[in-house]
Every structure is written in structure tokens, then in C-alpha cells.
Design a protein around this motif. Structure first.
Motif, PDB file in Angstrom:
ATOM      1  N   VAL A   8       0.824  -1.215   0.000  1.00  0.00           N
ATOM      2  CA  VAL A   8       0.000   0.000   0.000  1.00  0.00           C
ATOM      3  C   VAL A   8       0.857   1.264   0.000  1.00  0.00           C
ATOM      4  CG1 VAL A   8      -2.009  -1.094   1.038  1.00  0.00           C
ATOM      5  CG2 VAL A   8      -0.253  -0.105   2.511  1.00  0.00           C
ATOM      6  N   ASN A   9       2.158   1.117  -0.208  1.00  0.00           N
ATOM      7  CA  ASN A   9       3.062   2.267  -0.266  1.00  0.00           C
ATOM      8  C   ASN A   9       2.871   2.992  -1.604  1.00  0.00           C
ATOM      9  OD1 ASN A   9       5.151   4.086  -0.145  1.00  0.00           O
ATOM     10  ND2 ASN A   9       6.774   2.570  -0.253  1.00  0.00           N
ATOM     11  N   HIS A  10       2.494   4.253  -1.562  1.00  0.00           N
ATOM     12  CA  HIS A  10       2.255   5.033  -2.780  1.00  0.00           C
ATOM     13  C   HIS A  10       3.541   5.339  -3.537  1.00  0.00           C
ATOM     14  CE1 HIS A  10      -1.956   5.465  -1.832  1.00  0.00           C
ATOM     15  NE2 HIS A  10      -1.637   5.931  -0.630  1.00  0.00           N
ATOM     16  N   ASN A  11       4.675   5.233  -2.875  1.00  0.00           N
ATOM     17  CA  ASN A  11       5.968   5.512  -3.499  1.00  0.00           C
ATOM     18  C   ASN A  11       6.733   4.237  -3.834  1.00  0.00           C
ATOM     19  OD1 ASN A  11       5.634   8.348  -3.288  1.00  0.00           O
ATOM     20  ND2 ASN A  11       6.164   8.215  -1.134  1.00  0.00           N
ATOM     21  N   CYS A  12       6.051   3.108  -3.910  1.00  0.00           N
ATOM     22  CA  CYS A  12       6.688   1.827  -4.216  1.00  0.00           C
ATOM     23  C   CYS A  12       7.237   1.851  -5.644  1.00  0.00           C
ATOM     24  CB  CYS A  12       5.681   0.689  -4.071  1.00  0.00           C
ATOM     25  SG  CYS A  12       6.411  -0.947  -4.338  1.00  0.00           S
ATOM     26  N   SER A  13       8.367   1.188  -5.836  1.00  0.00           N
ATOM     27  CA  SER A  13       9.003   1.169  -7.157  1.00  0.00           C
ATOM     28  C   SER A  13       8.569  -0.031  -8.006  1.00  0.00           C
ATOM     29  CB  SER A  13      10.527   1.158  -6.993  1.00  0.00           C
ATOM     30  OG  SER A  13      10.928  -0.011  -6.297  1.00  0.00           O
ATOM     31  N   PHE A  14       7.500  -0.734  -7.616  1.00  0.00           N
ATOM     32  CA  PHE A  14       7.003  -1.875  -8.390  1.00  0.00           C
ATOM     33  C   PHE A  14       6.653  -1.406  -9.800  1.00  0.00           C
ATOM     34  CE2 PHE A  14       3.322  -4.670  -9.566  1.00  0.00           C
ATOM     35  CZ  PHE A  14       4.060  -5.832  -9.753  1.00  0.00           C
ATOM     36  N   PRO A  15       7.181  -2.089 -10.830  1.00  0.00           N
ATOM     37  CA  PRO A  15       6.978  -1.617 -12.205  1.00  0.00           C
ATOM     38  C   PRO A  15       5.604  -1.894 -12.799  1.00  0.00           C
ATOM     39  CG  PRO A  15       8.288  -3.609 -12.199  1.00  0.00           C
ATOM     40  CD  PRO A  15       8.072  -3.228 -10.763  1.00  0.00           C
ATOM     41  N   GLY A  16       4.759  -2.667 -12.133  1.00  0.00           N
ATOM     42  CA  GLY A  16       3.438  -2.989 -12.676  1.00  0.00           C
ATOM     43  C   GLY A  16       2.469  -1.824 -12.583  1.00  0.00           C
ATOM     44  N   THR A  17       1.328  -1.955 -13.238  1.00  0.00           N
ATOM     45  CA  THR A  17       0.317  -0.899 -13.215  1.00  0.00           C
ATOM     46  C   THR A  17      -0.457  -0.890 -11.899  1.00  0.00           C
ATOM     47  OG1 THR A  17      -1.254  -2.352 -14.333  1.00  0.00           O
ATOM     48  CG2 THR A  17       0.027  -0.861 -15.711  1.00  0.00           C
ATOM     49  N   ASN A  18      -0.603  -2.055 -11.264  1.00  0.00           N
ATOM     50  CA  ASN A  18      -1.257  -2.159  -9.957  1.00  0.00           C
ATOM     51  C   ASN A  18      -0.194  -2.310  -8.883  1.00  0.00           C
ATOM     52  OD1 ASN A  18      -3.799  -2.105 -11.168  1.00  0.00           O
ATOM     53  ND2 ASN A  18      -3.794  -4.304 -11.462  1.00  0.00           N
ATOM     54  N   SER A  19      -0.607  -2.381  -7.638  1.00  0.00           N
ATOM     55  CA  SER A  19       0.319  -2.600  -6.528  1.00  0.00           C
ATOM     56  C   SER A  19       0.876  -4.012  -6.567  1.00  0.00           C
ATOM     57  CB  SER A  19      -0.401  -2.382  -5.199  1.00  0.00           C
ATOM     58  OG  SER A  19      -0.881  -1.077  -5.110  1.00  0.00           O
ATOM     59  N   PHE A  20       2.051  -4.203  -5.958  1.00  0.00           N
ATOM     60  CA  PHE A  20       2.615  -5.541  -5.828  1.00  0.00           C
ATOM     61  C   PHE A  20       1.674  -6.372  -4.979  1.00  0.00           C
ATOM     62  CE2 PHE A  20       5.069  -8.609  -3.357  1.00  0.00           C
ATOM     63  CZ  PHE A  20       5.595  -9.361  -4.397  1.00  0.00           C
ATOM     64  N   GLU A  21       1.416  -7.613  -5.397  1.00  0.00           N
ATOM     65  CA  GLU A  21       0.479  -8.488  -4.688  1.00  0.00           C
ATOM     66  C   GLU A  21       0.992  -9.916  -4.712  1.00  0.00           C
ATOM     67  OE1 GLU A  21      -4.164  -9.956  -5.068  1.00  0.00           O
ATOM     68  OE2 GLU A  21      -3.489  -8.221  -6.200  1.00  0.00           O
ATOM     69  N   VAL A  22       0.815 -10.614  -3.604  1.00  0.00           N
ATOM     70  CA  VAL A  22       1.137 -12.035  -3.517  1.00  0.00           C
ATOM     71  C   VAL A  22      -0.054 -12.728  -2.864  1.00  0.00           C
ATOM     72  CG1 VAL A  22       2.369 -11.815  -1.313  1.00  0.00           C
ATOM     73  CG2 VAL A  22       2.853 -13.740  -2.801  1.00  0.00           C
ATOM     74  N   THR A  23      -0.466 -13.885  -3.420  1.00  0.00           N
ATOM     75  CA  THR A  23      -1.644 -14.602  -2.929  1.00  0.00           C
ATOM     76  C   THR A  23      -1.269 -16.036  -2.580  1.00  0.00           C
ATOM     77  OG1 THR A  23      -3.078 -13.259  -4.323  1.00  0.00           O
ATOM     78  CG2 THR A  23      -4.008 -15.316  -3.500  1.00  0.00           C
ATOM     79  N   PHE A  24      -1.807 -16.513  -1.469  1.00  0.00           N
ATOM     80  CA  PHE A  24      -1.606 -17.880  -1.018  1.00  0.00           C
ATOM     81  C   PHE A  24      -2.942 -18.597  -1.002  1.00  0.00           C
ATOM     82  CE2 PHE A  24       1.688 -15.345   1.023  1.00  0.00           C
ATOM     83  CZ  PHE A  24       2.828 -16.054   0.669  1.00  0.00           C
TER      84      PHE A  24
END
Length: 66
Positions: A8-24
Motif C-alpha cells: 500500500v506504499n504510494h511511493n513503491c518502485s514496483f513496475p506494474g500498473t497495480n500494486s505488488f500483490e502475492v496470494t496464497f
């Protein structure tokens, strides 16, 4: 119910269009209290838990509505 964690960091450097997400999948985790804190590999901030419903054909009602 699957467990999903998102950054939920607005300044994250994740290159995707959405936020980084991991699902289990629910069968991989006994319960959410037995999961270590997860951190975003891009910005290092702690990930937030989001509940994801199990939506599979066998869980749908006969009229195919969710």
C-alpha cells in the motif's frame, strides 16, 4: 478463503500498473495468525492482508451467480 497481501506504499518502485500483490491458497496456510510478516521486495514496506474469496466453478451456485 485465499489470503492475498498487497503493498500500500504510494511511493513503491514496483513496475506494474497495480500494486505488488502475492496470494496464497487457503490449503497452503493453516491460518492467518501463522504467517510471518511479509514485506514488499521493491520498497521494503510491510504488506497489508486482503481477503480474496474462493471463486471456482464448484463453489458457484446452480444459476452461476456469485
Amino acid at each position: 478463503m485465499d489470503l492475498s497481501y498487497i503493498c500500500v506504499n504510494h511511493n513503491c518502485s514496483f513496475p506494474g500498473t497495480n500494486s505488488f500483490e502475492v496470494t496464497f491458497k487457503s490449503e497452503y496456510i493453516m491460518d492467518e495468525n501463522n504467517v510471518a510478516s511479509l514485506f514488499c521486495p521493491f520498497c521494503g514496506k510491510e504488506l497489508m492482508l486482503v481477503r480474496v474469496p474462493d471463486v471456482f466453478p464448484e463453489n458457484l451456485s446452480k444459476d452461476s451467480t456469485i
